[in-house]
Motif scaffolding. Sequence first.
Motif, PDB file in Angstrom:
ATOM      1  N   LEU A 197      14.487   1.590  15.949  1.00  0.00           N
ATOM      2  CA  LEU A 197      13.219   2.311  16.073  1.00  0.00           C
ATOM      3  C   LEU A 197      12.360   1.788  17.223  1.00  0.00           C
ATOM      4  CD1 LEU A 197      11.132   4.379  15.182  1.00  0.00           C
ATOM      5  CD2 LEU A 197      10.372   2.786  13.404  1.00  0.00           C
ATOM      6  N   ASP A 198      12.351   0.478  17.452  1.00  0.00           N
ATOM      7  CA  ASP A 198      11.560  -0.066  18.558  1.00  0.00           C
ATOM      8  C   ASP A 198      11.991   0.548  19.889  1.00  0.00           C
ATOM      9  OD1 ASP A 198      10.162  -1.618  16.808  1.00  0.00           O
ATOM     10  OD2 ASP A 198      11.115  -3.516  17.346  1.00  0.00           O
ATOM     11  N   GLN A 199      13.297   0.706  20.091  1.00  0.00           N
ATOM     12  CA  GLN A 199      13.782   1.337  21.318  1.00  0.00           C
ATOM     13  C   GLN A 199      13.336   2.794  21.403  1.00  0.00           C
ATOM     14  OE1 GLN A 199      17.907   0.998  22.297  1.00  0.00           O
ATOM     15  NE2 GLN A 199      17.916  -1.230  22.303  1.00  0.00           N
ATOM     16  N   TYR A 200      13.488   3.508  20.302  1.00  0.00           N
ATOM     17  CA  TYR A 200      13.109   4.917  20.301  1.00  0.00           C
ATOM     18  C   TYR A 200      11.616   5.086  20.606  1.00  0.00           C
ATOM     19  CZ  TYR A 200      17.472   5.005  17.552  1.00  0.00           C
ATOM     20  OH  TYR A 200      18.759   4.829  17.096  1.00  0.00           O
ATOM     21  N   ALA A 201      10.807   4.256  19.961  1.00  0.00           N
ATOM     22  CA  ALA A 201       9.358   4.366  20.140  1.00  0.00           C
ATOM     23  C   ALA A 201       8.936   4.009  21.560  1.00  0.00           C
ATOM     24  CB  ALA A 201       8.640   3.477  19.126  1.00  0.00           C
ATOM     25  N   SER A 202       9.611   3.042  22.182  1.00  0.00           N
ATOM     26  CA  SER A 202       9.248   2.627  23.539  1.00  0.00           C
ATOM     27  C   SER A 202       9.472   3.746  24.551  1.00  0.00           C
ATOM     28  CB  SER A 202      10.043   1.383  23.951  1.00  0.00           C
ATOM     29  OG  SER A 202      11.396   1.712  24.210  1.00  0.00           O
ATOM     30  N   LEU A 203      10.311   4.716  24.198  1.00  0.00           N
ATOM     31  CA  LEU A 203      10.577   5.856  25.074  1.00  0.00           C
ATOM     32  C   LEU A 203       9.773   7.092  24.666  1.00  0.00           C
ATOM     33  CD1 LEU A 203      14.428   5.363  25.468  1.00  0.00           C
ATOM     34  CD2 LEU A 203      12.654   4.872  27.153  1.00  0.00           C
ATOM     35  N   ASP A 204       8.869   6.897  23.723  1.00  0.00           N
ATOM     36  CA  ASP A 204       7.917   7.938  23.321  1.00  0.00           C
ATOM     37  C   ASP A 204       8.611   9.204  22.810  1.00  0.00           C
ATOM     38  OD1 ASP A 204       5.213   8.547  22.921  1.00  0.00           O
ATOM     39  OD2 ASP A 204       5.126   9.758  24.751  1.00  0.00           O
ATOM     40  N   LEU A 205       9.721   9.019  22.115  1.00  0.00           N
ATOM     41  CA  LEU A 205      10.370  10.147  21.470  1.00  0.00           C
ATOM     42  C   LEU A 205       9.483  10.657  20.337  1.00  0.00           C
ATOM     43  CD1 LEU A 205      13.846   8.485  21.467  1.00  0.00           C
ATOM     44  CD2 LEU A 205      13.399  10.703  22.516  1.00  0.00           C
ATOM     45  N   ASP A 206       9.561  11.942  20.063  1.00  0.00           N
ATOM     46  CA  ASP A 206       8.706  12.506  19.022  1.00  0.00           C
ATOM     47  C   ASP A 206       9.291  12.326  17.621  1.00  0.00           C
ATOM     48  OD1 ASP A 206       6.404  14.082  20.441  1.00  0.00           O
ATOM     49  OD2 ASP A 206       8.209  14.487  21.599  1.00  0.00           O
ATOM     50  N   LEU A 207      10.585  12.615  17.491  1.00  0.00           N
ATOM     51  CA  LEU A 207      11.212  12.577  16.170  1.00  0.00           C
ATOM     52  C   LEU A 207      12.668  12.166  16.314  1.00  0.00           C
ATOM     53  CD1 LEU A 207      11.030  13.162  13.104  1.00  0.00           C
ATOM     54  CD2 LEU A 207      11.571  15.557  13.623  1.00  0.00           C
ATOM     55  N   VAL A 208      13.114  11.282  15.398  1.00  0.00           N
ATOM     56  CA  VAL A 208      14.486  10.776  15.411  1.00  0.00           C
ATOM     57  C   VAL A 208      15.113  10.985  14.030  1.00  0.00           C
ATOM     58  CG1 VAL A 208      15.977   8.791  15.847  1.00  0.00           C
ATOM     59  CG2 VAL A 208      13.791   8.995  17.072  1.00  0.00           C
ATOM     60  N   PHE A 209      16.355  11.470  14.011  1.00  0.00           N
ATOM     61  CA  PHE A 209      17.138  11.607  12.781  1.00  0.00           C
ATOM     62  C   PHE A 209      18.243  10.549  12.799  1.00  0.00           C
ATOM     63  CE2 PHE A 209      15.008  15.572  12.875  1.00  0.00           C
ATOM     64  CZ  PHE A 209      15.063  16.138  11.607  1.00  0.00           C
TER      65      PHE A 209
END
Length: 280
Positions: A197-209
């Motif tokens: 999640l830290d990686q996903y959030a650092s790239l400002d993604l909106d939603l991850v499944f």
Amino acid sequence: MKIFSLFLAYNIALARFLYQSNKRIVITKREISLDRLPKEFSGMTIAHVSDYHNAFFGFRASRLIKKIKSLDADVIFFTGDIIDRRTPNLRRAKTFIKKLEQLGEVYYVTGNHEIHYDEFNKLYDAIGASKIKNISMNSAVLTKGNQSIHLIGMNDVWFYGDDEDPEIYNIFYEKLKEKVEGKSEFKLLLSHRPELLDQYASLDLDLVFSGHAHGGQFRVPIIKGLYAPHQGVFPKYTEGVYKKGNTQLTVSRGLGNSRFPYRLFNRPEIIKVTLKRSEE
């Protein structure tokens, strides 16, 4: 005779409990509010399926397919581990693929078990020959009216190198960053692992499944999940919705099992996600 009767009753009850815990699929419904969701997509429904591990859910996966069909979702996302590398059953996985493709528009990404499966190419060919859209190395665009969502897919981390080398996480991040950069529209990611999640959030993604955690395998009150792969004991991300910055992560408990063959208080799960624009 009385002791035998009690022993028999206990074992019948235990067998019934284990069957319920591992074969009775539960449907979870989630509504996720998103600030940047295009208006045209507000109300869109998604069936989230994960971690099949070639489990048995009736002849030709009939009970599972019936459950997914009952969701009547606009689109289906499958987030990895369609097969189990320790107890592979390619025929069962291929049958599931054929049945799943008949339910509508399906998007798929790999999990960690695919890369370690000896006959992965045969599985990949079966997916490629189906109507299922394998976006593990690609991206797609979902369009409604004149608005769109950028749908990003990632192979599991282990596709990028030796599973003993921590550098593969950096490679994974750089690959994901390449896909995200320059995309101004709403960004939705399918990626097997929730612990990133830290990686996903650092790239400002909106939603991850994501999936992978199997709900923590055993679930108990307060503590909840007890163990998840690549998170260890008392894992943080096992089910539900998590938020960091502008990024929300929805995690499925999945369907099958792997190293340990049983779940406890953690029934197999498919999820119906409804997207909502936050202002509504």
